[in-house]
Motif scaffolding. Structure first.
Motif, mmCIF file in Angstrom:
data_model
loop_
_atom_site.group_PDB
_atom_site.id
_atom_site.type_symbol
_atom_site.label_atom_id
_atom_site.label_comp_id
_atom_site.label_asym_id
_atom_site.label_seq_id
_atom_site.Cartn_x
_atom_site.Cartn_y
_atom_site.Cartn_z
ATOM 1 N N ASN A 284 0.826 -1.212 0.000
ATOM 2 C CA ASN A 284 0.000 0.000 0.000
ATOM 3 C C ASN A 284 0.858 1.258 0.000
ATOM 4 O OD1 ASN A 284 -2.357 -1.493 -0.010
ATOM 5 N ND2 ASN A 284 -2.482 -1.579 2.234
ATOM 6 N N ASP A 285 1.944 1.266 0.771
ATOM 7 C CA ASP A 285 2.821 2.430 0.808
ATOM 8 C C ASP A 285 3.510 2.640 -0.535
ATOM 9 O OD1 ASP A 285 2.131 2.881 3.402
ATOM 10 O OD2 ASP A 285 3.884 1.844 4.251
ATOM 11 N N GLN A 286 3.926 1.534 -1.154
ATOM 12 C CA GLN A 286 4.572 1.644 -2.458
ATOM 13 C C GLN A 286 3.598 2.145 -3.524
ATOM 14 O OE1 GLN A 286 5.991 -2.376 -2.819
ATOM 15 N NE2 GLN A 286 8.046 -1.887 -1.981
ATOM 16 N N ARG A 287 2.348 1.672 -3.449
ATOM 17 C CA ARG A 287 1.341 2.120 -4.418
ATOM 18 C C ARG A 287 1.053 3.611 -4.240
ATOM 19 N NH1 ARG A 287 -1.585 -0.563 -7.768
ATOM 20 N NH2 ARG A 287 -0.923 -2.539 -6.838
ATOM 21 N N GLU A 288 1.039 4.080 -2.981
ATOM 22 C CA GLU A 288 0.794 5.503 -2.734
ATOM 23 C C GLU A 288 1.928 6.349 -3.313
ATOM 24 O OE1 GLU A 288 0.017 8.588 0.994
ATOM 25 O OE2 GLU A 288 0.234 6.431 1.365
ATOM 26 N N ILE A 289 3.169 5.861 -3.137
ATOM 27 C CA ILE A 289 4.312 6.574 -3.714
ATOM 28 C C ILE A 289 4.235 6.580 -5.236
ATOM 29 C CG2 ILE A 289 6.816 6.516 -3.972
ATOM 30 C CD1 ILE A 289 6.977 5.420 -1.114
ATOM 31 N N ALA A 290 3.846 5.476 -5.840
ATOM 32 C CA ALA A 290 3.718 5.408 -7.297
ATOM 33 C C ALA A 290 2.656 6.385 -7.792
ATOM 34 C CB ALA A 290 3.398 3.981 -7.717
ATOM 35 N N GLN A 291 1.540 6.526 -7.041
ATOM 36 C CA GLN A 291 0.484 7.472 -7.431
ATOM 37 C C GLN A 291 0.988 8.921 -7.353
ATOM 38 O OE1 GLN A 291 -2.752 6.535 -4.821
ATOM 39 N NE2 GLN A 291 -3.379 4.698 -5.964
#
Length: 473
Positions: A284-291
């Motif tokens: 989830n943290d990685q996806r937020e950074i990607a967004q």
């Protein structure tokens, strides 16, 4: 020939010419006044001399009568000699009066009576009383002639005074005309020199304004004094340098934009692959950074495209393709083109004015109107009103665009047309703009020789476009 002189030297020459003209007129007036004063002084002296001569002639006549009658009665030789001396002096006075213009008609009888009196001085003693009586009659006749001479002297003096007054009046009128013509000529020379001097200064001012308005395609050539011509050459050199710098800027923007878009596209593609899980599932943290990365790359790409768009607009603003179009129809076409946007906010948009034919570039003016209308729609409140008006006044074509939105903050009014400037008042329900729309509008309007201004007033914003002397009725 005059181009060899500097502006300061020509100004001094013009001043000396005008000063010389006025000085010549003043000296002419001074010499004329001095001449008239001398004539008046001479006339007064001659009048005193004539009056004194007439009075002296009368006094000599009285003295001669007394001496002659005594000499006849007393038969005195000394008295006769004294009479002859007085007669000689009286004859000299009478001759002087004759030279001064006393008519000869009085001179001849006067001398005749004097001769008769001289003849009566000598004779037998027994005829003394008769001779004395005849002599008294002659002196009475001589006294009458003396009175006529005195009257003629006064008339002569009066005639000379009248003649002098006429001459004074004629000289005064002639002098007044000369001074008037000198002043008129000096004023005409001052105006001519002023116009002649201000023409190169006006061209110099227009050249500087042209540089300030980015009209770099116009060659600067100042015809006039040497120093102003040199300034014109320097300005033309500056214009060429600005053209080069503008071309360098355009090339740099195109180059850097292209260089940035390539790695930016790769970056966006990599972020998309990460979000799709090609390299493995993301936490989830990685996806937020990607967004966050995807959002910022999109913002960066939009800014690069805005930069390219502004650079293209600034270049195209100097390449107008004028056509005769109906400006009212052009405004209505832009309103119809954005009908969906203003209807979505339930806005009321009105267009006022009469059809007006005008030589413009319809694409660029249409883009300017579209940007202004888009801003008005963007900043207008729900169910608000937007008014567009076309009018003619004092040789100007005016287009007014007025909305009821949040307006422009007073601190932002001076910078509202600067590229990439975004004011502090931004609507909360729309995406923040890039800040180049109004700068493009300003470029296109200025390229047509017009101007755009944000008029004061609340609420909302009121923009006014003016085109000078380019319309066709």
């Amino acid at each position: 020939m005059l181009q060899r002189f500097s502006f300061r030297q020509l100004l001094v020459i013009a001043f000396l010419l005008i000063a010389s003209l006025l000085a010549a007129a003043s000296l002419r007036a001074l010499f004329t006044l001095e001449d008239l004063t001398q004539q008046s002084r001479d006339n007064a002296a001659r009048a005193l001399e004539l009056s004194g001569a007439a009075q002296s002639l009368r006094e000599r006549s009285v003295s001669m009568e007394r001496t002659s009658r005594q000499s006849v009665v007393l038969d005195d030789r000394l008295l006769r000699a004294h009479f002859k001396d007085e007669a000689s002096e009286a004859t000299t006075i009478q001759a002087r009066l004759a030279r001064e213009g006393i008519p000869a008609a009085t001179a001849r009888p006067w001398r005749a009576h004097l001769q008769t009196i001289g003849d009566l001085l000598v004779g037998p003693p027994d005829t003394a009383l008769d001779r004395e009586r005849q002599m008294a009659q002659e002196f009475r006749a001589l006294e009458g002639i003396n009175a006529d001479i005195a009257v003629q002297v006064q008339q002569t003096i009066q005639q000379r005074n009248t003649s002098l007054q006429d001459k004074l009046e004629a000289s005064r009128q002639r002098l007044a005309q000369q001074v008037g013509w000198a002043i008129a000529l000096a004023v005409a020379m001052a105006l001519a020199f002023g116009i002649w001097f201000t023409r190169p200064l006006k061209r110099l001012e227009n050249a500087i304004v042209g540089l300030g308005e980015n009209r770099l395609d116009q060659v600067i050539a100042i015809q006039g004094p040497a120093d102003l011509a040199l300034v014109g050459q320097r300005l033309n050199w500056l214009r060429l340098r600005l053209v080069e710098l503008d071309a360098d800027k355009s090339r740099f923007l195109r180059h850097i934009s292209h260089e940035l878009k390539t790695p930016l596209a790769s970056l966006r593609e990599g972020v998309s692959l990460l979000e799709d899980g090609v390299a493995g599932a993301l936490s989830n943290d990685q996806r937020e950074i990607a967004q966050i990365l995807r959002h910022n790359t999109g913002v960066l790409q939009g800014q690069i495209e805005d930069l390219l768009r502004f650079n293209t607009a600034a270049f195209e603003a100097r390449q107008l393709h004028r056509k005769t179009v109906d400006l009212l129809q052009l405004i209505e076409a832009q309103v119809d083109a954005q009908r969906l946007q203003w209807r979505a906010r339930e806005l009321s948009v009105t267009v006022d004015g009469e059809p007006l034919q005008m030589e413009i570039d319809p694409e660029k003016i249409g883009t300017a109107l579209a940007n202004l209308l888009s801003n008005a729609i963007r900043y207008s409140p729900f169910q608000g009103m937007i008014r567009l008006a076309l009018s003619q006044q004092r040789g100007l074509v005016r287009i007014d665009i007025q909305d009821q939105g949040i307006g422009v903050a007073p601190a932002d009014r001076e910078r509202i047309f600067e590229p990439f400037f975004r004011g502090e008042r931004q609507p909360a329900d729309v995406v923040r703009g890039s800040g180049i729309g109004l700068s493009i509008v300003h470029e296109y309007i200025a390229a047509h020789g017009g101007r755009i201004a944000l008029l004061p007033g609340e609420p909302g914003a009121h923009f006014r476009i003016e085109f000078p002397h380019v319309f066709k009725s």
